[in-house]
Design a protein around this motif. Structure first.
Motif, PDB file in Angstrom:
ATOM      1  N   UNK A 158       0.919  -1.370  -0.094  1.00 46.89           N
ATOM      2  CA  UNK A 158      -0.144  -0.143   0.178  1.00 46.89           C
ATOM      3  C   UNK A 158       0.733   1.209  -0.125  1.00 46.89           C
ATOM      4  N   UNK A 159       0.284   2.380  -0.297  1.00 53.91           N
ATOM      5  CA  UNK A 159       0.765   3.918  -0.259  1.00 53.91           C
ATOM      6  C   UNK A 159       0.700   4.451  -1.621  1.00 53.91           C
ATOM      7  N   UNK A 160       1.696   5.125  -1.894  1.00 53.11           N
ATOM      8  CA  UNK A 160       1.410   6.017  -3.173  1.00 53.11           C
ATOM      9  C   UNK A 160       1.922   5.424  -4.640  1.00 53.11           C
ATOM     10  N   UNK A 161       0.949   4.924  -5.350  1.00 49.66           N
ATOM     11  CA  UNK A 161       1.378   4.346  -6.592  1.00 49.66           C
ATOM     12  C   UNK A 161       2.427   5.375  -7.387  1.00 49.66           C
ATOM     13  N   UNK A 162       3.300   4.865  -8.126  1.00 50.60           N
ATOM     14  CA  UNK A 162       4.440   5.530  -8.987  1.00 50.60           C
ATOM     15  C   UNK A 162       3.774   6.392  -9.912  1.00 50.60           C
ATOM     16  N   UNK A 163       2.868   5.663 -10.712  1.00 48.37           N
ATOM     17  CA  UNK A 163       2.341   6.559 -11.912  1.00 48.37           C
ATOM     18  C   UNK A 163       0.795   6.771 -11.358  1.00 48.37           C
ATOM     19  N   UNK A 164       0.541   8.156 -11.626  1.00 51.09           N
ATOM     20  CA  UNK A 164      -0.960   8.525 -11.561  1.00 51.09           C
ATOM     21  C   UNK A 164      -0.959   9.743 -12.677  1.00 51.09           C
ATOM     22  N   UNK A 165      -1.427   9.674 -13.260  1.00 51.13           N
ATOM     23  CA  UNK A 165      -1.905  10.717 -14.472  1.00 51.13           C
ATOM     24  C   UNK A 165      -3.011  10.577 -15.142  1.00 51.13           C
ATOM     25  N   UNK A 166      -3.569  11.665 -15.864  1.00 54.39           N
ATOM     26  CA  UNK A 166      -4.599  11.844 -16.622  1.00 54.39           C
ATOM     27  C   UNK A 166      -4.706  10.747 -17.900  1.00 54.39           C
ATOM     28  N   UNK A 167      -3.537  10.531 -18.488  1.00 47.94           N
ATOM     29  CA  UNK A 167      -3.274   9.854 -19.605  1.00 47.94           C
ATOM     30  C   UNK A 167      -2.004   9.055 -19.806  1.00 47.94           C
ATOM     31  N   UNK A 168      -2.183   7.998 -20.373  1.00 48.56           N
ATOM     32  CA  UNK A 168      -1.080   6.973 -20.592  1.00 48.56           C
ATOM     33  C   UNK A 168       0.039   7.688 -21.129  1.00 48.56           C
ATOM     34  N   UNK A 169       1.475   7.198 -20.673  1.00 47.70           N
ATOM     35  CA  UNK A 169       2.485   7.755 -21.386  1.00 47.70           C
ATOM     36  C   UNK A 169       3.215   6.343 -21.748  1.00 47.70           C
ATOM     37  N   UNK A 170       3.711   6.738 -23.226  1.00 51.47           N
ATOM     38  CA  UNK A 170       4.562   5.101 -23.532  1.00 51.47           C
ATOM     39  C   UNK A 170       5.961   5.554 -23.383  1.00 51.47           C
ATOM     40  N   UNK A 171       6.613   4.623 -22.737  1.00 48.49           N
ATOM     41  CA  UNK A 171       8.033   4.823 -22.569  1.00 48.49           C
ATOM     42  C   UNK A 171       8.795   3.596 -23.350  1.00 48.49           C
ATOM     43  N   UNK A 172      10.013   3.953 -23.604  1.00 47.97           N
ATOM     44  CA  UNK A 172      10.993   2.815 -24.045  1.00 47.97           C
ATOM     45  C   UNK A 172      12.103   2.980 -23.124  1.00 47.97           C
ATOM     46  N   UNK A 173      12.293   1.494 -23.057  1.00 49.27           N
ATOM     47  CA  UNK A 173      13.756   1.053 -21.991  1.00 49.27           C
ATOM     48  C   UNK A 173      14.924   1.660 -22.571  1.00 49.27           C
ATOM     49  N   UNK A 174      15.743   2.228 -21.859  1.00 54.09           N
ATOM     50  CA  UNK A 174      17.045   2.598 -22.280  1.00 54.09           C
ATOM     51  C   UNK A 174      18.126   1.776 -21.801  1.00 54.09           C
ATOM     52  N   UNK A 175      17.837   1.383 -20.443  1.00 52.47           N
ATOM     53  CA  UNK A 175      18.767   0.582 -19.749  1.00 52.47           C
ATOM     54  C   UNK A 175      18.290  -0.208 -18.793  1.00 52.47           C
ATOM     55  N   UNK A 176      18.936  -1.478 -18.396  1.00 48.89           N
ATOM     56  CA  UNK A 176      18.202  -2.059 -16.927  1.00 48.89           C
ATOM     57  C   UNK A 176      19.677  -2.627 -16.458  1.00 48.89           C
ATOM     58  N   UNK A 177      19.970  -2.438 -15.284  1.00 45.04           N
ATOM     59  CA  UNK A 177      21.031  -3.077 -14.492  1.00 45.04           C
ATOM     60  C   UNK A 177      20.931  -2.918 -13.151  1.00 45.04           C
TER      61      UNK A 177
END
Length: 193
Positions: A158-177
């Protein structure tokens, strides 16, 4: 053009903070501070919402001279204090910024235009920590260049969700490590368009 980089830690189940706005419920470790120091070294402007600004302003300034703190924490304190700060707030006043007198206050209605102008001005990166409501708004408005999420091995439930917004946003992954000497997984994203 300068980049606006948003950096935050999140729980494995997608929370930005735990119940009662408790950010300390997140699974912090040394990798978190090291990465934040790296981001601060690449920036010269700190962009924050009012609540995060007030928390940082009350916590960070004395850390620089506290020899009981790890060197990376003392460096973060010095970097935060030295760089220009822009805080988005309709209630904060200039007499409430001490000891961070190098702070510009921007009204929420003017935030998009001011951030766009900051990005066009000369300088290093603009860095943003915390400030969940503000960065979600700027992400939807197309003003965030990169979103750096440090995913901790903890489930808050529980708590505050990371994403809260009126519209969806498409993201692309640049890196993960995985961050060095850390259990945190860093994911870097940019807007897909």
């Amino acid at each position: 053009m300068r980049k606006l980089i948003v950096t935050n830690m999140i729980s494995l189940d997608g929370y930005y903070e735990g119940p009662g706005n408790n950010v300390m419920a997140l699974p912090f470790d040394e990798g978190f501070s090291e990465y934040n120091a790296e981001r601060l070294r690449a920036a010269d402007t700190l962009l924050l919402g009012r609540a995060t600004y007030e928390g940082f302003r009350s916590y960070w300034p004395p850390i620089a001279d506290d020899t009981s703190q790890p060197p990376v924490e003392r460096e973060i304190s010095r970097l935060n204090t030295a760089m220009d700060k822009v805080v988005v707030s309709d209630t904060l006043t200039p007499n409430q910024t001490a000891p961070w007198n190098n702070t510009e206050i921007v009204k929420r209605a003017d935030a998009h235009a001011r951030v766009a102008a900051l990005k066009e001005s000369p300088g290093k990166e603009i860095i943003m920590f915390g400030s969940h409501t503000l960065w979600n708004d700027l992400l939807v408005a197309g003003l965030v260049d990169e979103l750096h999420l440090m995913i901790g091995a903890g489930v808050l439930g529980a708590g505050t969700r990371v994403f809260e917004g009126p519209a969806p946003v498409r993201l692309r992954l640049l890196e993960s490590r995985t961050l060095p000497d850390s259990s945190l997984v860093l994911t870097r994203h940019a807007p897909a368009a």
